[in-house]
Design a protein around this motif. Sequence first.
Motif, PDB file in Angstrom:
ATOM      1  N   SER A 418       0.849  -1.186   0.000  1.00  0.00           N
ATOM      2  CA  SER A 418       0.000   0.000   0.000  1.00  0.00           C
ATOM      3  C   SER A 418       0.886   1.238   0.000  1.00  0.00           C
ATOM      4  CB  SER A 418      -0.920   0.007   1.224  1.00  0.00           C
ATOM      5  OG  SER A 418      -1.622   1.219   1.311  1.00  0.00           O
ATOM      6  N   ILE A 419       0.592   2.163  -0.897  1.00  0.00           N
ATOM      7  CA  ILE A 419       1.372   3.411  -0.962  1.00  0.00           C
ATOM      8  C   ILE A 419       1.144   4.247   0.297  1.00  0.00           C
ATOM      9  CG2 ILE A 419       1.731   5.516  -2.282  1.00  0.00           C
ATOM     10  CD1 ILE A 419       0.894   4.050  -4.763  1.00  0.00           C
ATOM     11  N   LEU A 420      -0.087   4.258   0.801  1.00  0.00           N
ATOM     12  CA  LEU A 420      -0.383   5.041   1.999  1.00  0.00           C
ATOM     13  C   LEU A 420       0.389   4.501   3.208  1.00  0.00           C
ATOM     14  CD1 LEU A 420      -2.050   7.262   3.321  1.00  0.00           C
ATOM     15  CD2 LEU A 420      -3.878   5.597   3.663  1.00  0.00           C
ATOM     16  N   LYS A 421       0.422   3.177   3.359  1.00  0.00           N
ATOM     17  CA  LYS A 421       1.154   2.583   4.470  1.00  0.00           C
ATOM     18  C   LYS A 421       2.654   2.814   4.316  1.00  0.00           C
ATOM     19  CE  LYS A 421       1.571  -1.745   7.049  1.00  0.00           C
ATOM     20  NZ  LYS A 421       1.172  -3.178   7.106  1.00  0.00           N
ATOM     21  N   ASP A 422       3.146   2.773   3.082  1.00  0.00           N
ATOM     22  CA  ASP A 422       4.557   3.016   2.832  1.00  0.00           C
ATOM     23  C   ASP A 422       4.949   4.431   3.230  1.00  0.00           C
ATOM     24  OD1 ASP A 422       7.138   2.793   1.976  1.00  0.00           O
ATOM     25  OD2 ASP A 422       6.685   3.163  -0.122  1.00  0.00           O
ATOM     26  N   ARG A 423       4.124   5.427   2.883  1.00  0.00           N
ATOM     27  CA  ARG A 423       4.415   6.818   3.241  1.00  0.00           C
ATOM     28  C   ARG A 423       4.333   7.015   4.757  1.00  0.00           C
ATOM     29  NH1 ARG A 423       7.548   8.954   1.160  1.00  0.00           N
ATOM     30  NH2 ARG A 423       8.103   6.836   0.636  1.00  0.00           N
ATOM     31  N   PHE A 424       3.373   6.342   5.392  1.00  0.00           N
ATOM     32  CA  PHE A 424       3.212   6.470   6.840  1.00  0.00           C
ATOM     33  C   PHE A 424       4.435   5.898   7.565  1.00  0.00           C
ATOM     34  CE2 PHE A 424       1.214   5.302  10.942  1.00  0.00           C
ATOM     35  CZ  PHE A 424       0.740   6.548  11.276  1.00  0.00           C
ATOM     36  N   LYS A 425       4.934   4.755   7.105  1.00  0.00           N
ATOM     37  CA  LYS A 425       6.130   4.168   7.697  1.00  0.00           C
ATOM     38  C   LYS A 425       7.368   5.031   7.429  1.00  0.00           C
ATOM     39  CE  LYS A 425       4.880   0.317   9.715  1.00  0.00           C
ATOM     40  NZ  LYS A 425       5.190   0.008  11.126  1.00  0.00           N
ATOM     41  N   SER A 426       7.416   5.667   6.257  1.00  0.00           N
ATOM     42  CA  SER A 426       8.550   6.536   5.949  1.00  0.00           C
ATOM     43  C   SER A 426       8.600   7.741   6.881  1.00  0.00           C
ATOM     44  CB  SER A 426       8.453   7.000   4.490  1.00  0.00           C
ATOM     45  OG  SER A 426       9.490   7.890   4.177  1.00  0.00           O
ATOM     46  N   LEU A 427       7.442   8.312   7.219  1.00  0.00           N
ATOM     47  CA  LEU A 427       7.401   9.437   8.161  1.00  0.00           C
ATOM     48  C   LEU A 427       7.869   9.007   9.542  1.00  0.00           C
ATOM     49  CD1 LEU A 427       4.011  11.080   7.154  1.00  0.00           C
ATOM     50  CD2 LEU A 427       6.281  11.920   6.643  1.00  0.00           C
ATOM     51  N   GLN A 428       7.505   7.801   9.956  1.00  0.00           N
ATOM     52  CA  GLN A 428       7.963   7.301  11.252  1.00  0.00           C
ATOM     53  C   GLN A 428       9.463   7.024  11.238  1.00  0.00           C
ATOM     54  OE1 GLN A 428       5.644   3.882  12.234  1.00  0.00           O
ATOM     55  NE2 GLN A 428       3.735   5.025  12.481  1.00  0.00           N
ATOM     56  N   LYS A 429       9.965   6.493  10.137  1.00  0.00           N
ATOM     57  CA  LYS A 429      11.381   6.150  10.057  1.00  0.00           C
ATOM     58  C   LYS A 429      12.261   7.381  10.030  1.00  0.00           C
ATOM     59  CE  LYS A 429      14.393   2.937   7.600  1.00  0.00           C
ATOM     60  NZ  LYS A 429      14.487   2.002   6.444  1.00  0.00           N
ATOM     61  N   ARG A 430      11.745   8.486   9.460  1.00  0.00           N
ATOM     62  CA  ARG A 430      12.510   9.738   9.384  1.00  0.00           C
ATOM     63  C   ARG A 430      12.285  10.636  10.590  1.00  0.00           C
ATOM     64  NH1 ARG A 430      10.724  12.712   4.616  1.00  0.00           N
ATOM     65  NH2 ARG A 430       8.913  11.370   4.536  1.00  0.00           N
ATOM     66  N   ASN A 431      11.661  10.104  11.659  1.00  0.00           N
ATOM     67  CA  ASN A 431      11.476  10.816  12.928  1.00  0.00           C
ATOM     68  C   ASN A 431      10.613  12.070  12.777  1.00  0.00           C
ATOM     69  OD1 ASN A 431      13.265   8.953  14.199  1.00  0.00           O
ATOM     70  ND2 ASN A 431      15.001  10.148  13.469  1.00  0.00           N
ATOM     71  N   LEU A 432       9.691  12.054  11.823  1.00  0.00           N
ATOM     72  CA  LEU A 432       8.777  13.172  11.670  1.00  0.00           C
ATOM     73  C   LEU A 432       7.525  12.994  12.522  1.00  0.00           C
ATOM     74  CD1 LEU A 432       9.061  13.775   7.836  1.00  0.00           C
ATOM     75  CD2 LEU A 432      10.160  15.046   9.663  1.00  0.00           C
ATOM     76  N   ILE A 433       7.101  11.759  12.714  1.00  0.00           N
ATOM     77  CA  ILE A 433       5.981  11.462  13.604  1.00  0.00           C
ATOM     78  C   ILE A 433       6.368  10.258  14.445  1.00  0.00           C
ATOM     79  CG2 ILE A 433       4.205  12.400  12.077  1.00  0.00           C
ATOM     80  CD1 ILE A 433       3.602   9.576  11.183  1.00  0.00           C
ATOM     81  N   GLU A 434       5.708  10.105  15.572  1.00  0.00           N
ATOM     82  CA  GLU A 434       6.016   8.985  16.462  1.00  0.00           C
ATOM     83  C   GLU A 434       5.299   7.729  15.970  1.00  0.00           C
ATOM     84  OE1 GLU A 434       2.261  10.817  17.886  1.00  0.00           O
ATOM     85  OE2 GLU A 434       4.211  11.529  17.174  1.00  0.00           O
TER      86      GLU A 434
END
Length: 459
Positions: A418-434
């Motif tokens: 899923s593209i949405l799940k991929d973007r959500f995980k990317s934000l977490q990995k880059r320390n933008l969201i918890e």
Amino acid sequence: MAARRLKRVAASQPGFLGLKGARDTAELLGGRRKRVNKNKKKNWNKHIDVNDVEDFLEDVRHQERTTGGLLSEKPDDSLFFLDVGQPQRAEPKEEEEPVEGKRKKRRGPLRIDLILQHDSLVPPPKDVLSYQQPNAKKLRRIAQKAEQLAAKGVVPRRQKRLLNRQPVNRTTKKAVTEANNNPDREYYDIWGQEPKEVGDAWFLQQTGKKRVKRPEKLNEKPSVLPAVEVIAPGGSYNPDFFSHQALLQEAHEVEVKKQKAEDKIERQLAVNREDTATEETIYQEQVEGLVEEDDEEEAAPIEEEEIASVGAITVAEKKTERQRRKERAEKLKWQRRQANRLYNNQRQQLFQLRSIKASIKQQEQTTKDNQKERLAKKEAEKAQPRRLGKLKFQAQDLEVKLSDELAGSLRQLKPEGSILKDRFKSLQKRNLIEPRERAKFKRRHKVKYVEKRAFREIS
């Protein structure tokens, strides 16, 4: 009159059905004509024939569209031309031979250009609003009055005040003038640099006119990872064999690591069989204290010790002069031994300079290695997600296909993930969201089942 005559003739023909009513037909056939008062406005459009006027106006509009004006006002040169026959075409040269399959160039305009041209020669209407000026009448009157006063030699009051105004002596620095006139001066970007604050720093801070200094930490990115990570070459729809095997090996290592963690938890939660209760141990616990023992252990006699405390006051004996001299001599000897030992150690270190230098050098090298290791660890931590909340970051599963699942063609490829799940995980990995987890649905009110009246009657 000719049009009316034609209408009468057509209406007199048998089988003619006119577009007007029966009364108008009777009037055309010579019947009794209805008398209408034409002074009233409501009868103007209903009982007055204006077709001749409309035909004339339509003819005028047609002439304006086609010729740009009335034909009666056009000169003869624009309406007529002298026909002198077709012009003679130049004979083709003998040297030039016509090329087969090659069409001649068309001299006239293309049809697409003719379609895009204006069909009407009437100029577009003039935009009156674009020529209007606010207070135009007032400004025109002021300008006329100024011209009259200028013709009489009268100077207006505003201009007189400007002429009587004393010039201000503005002292300009020579360095600034030279810098502005110097073509080799440095480039100055008025939009790129922040304005300089003039005044007392404490006064500007208290009055709120001083800019808040932006922390340098806000200019740093929370992670060095890119926003979109490119998948490994083995994740393509038609990958290379070795790249695909490397990706499979990476996915296998991830699964082995997960399995080891699960096995470790199972071992920690496992129950030891030796610690489990058996029937014998249970029976012993139940009969404990019910059976009386015949042989009682004899208690060993406790020996009591009498402790006598004597409260005697010890009085320090007074030292003699000989004892004091002996203590001073021993103290001097001890100080001399310490000084000699220190001196000998310092002299011994002179012969150990090479080994000391080597040890210092080794210690410095160890310190540098530790610093490099800490820096490398710190740089490696920048690429890793930090702990921002109560949950720990869980990496997304690798999207990999087995060897027998490879499509080999982009048309046969089935989308995964899923593209949405991929973007959500990317934000977490880059320390933008918890890291977060899906909110659990909790019913606020208890569900109440009600039986309908119609169903209750049947049951």
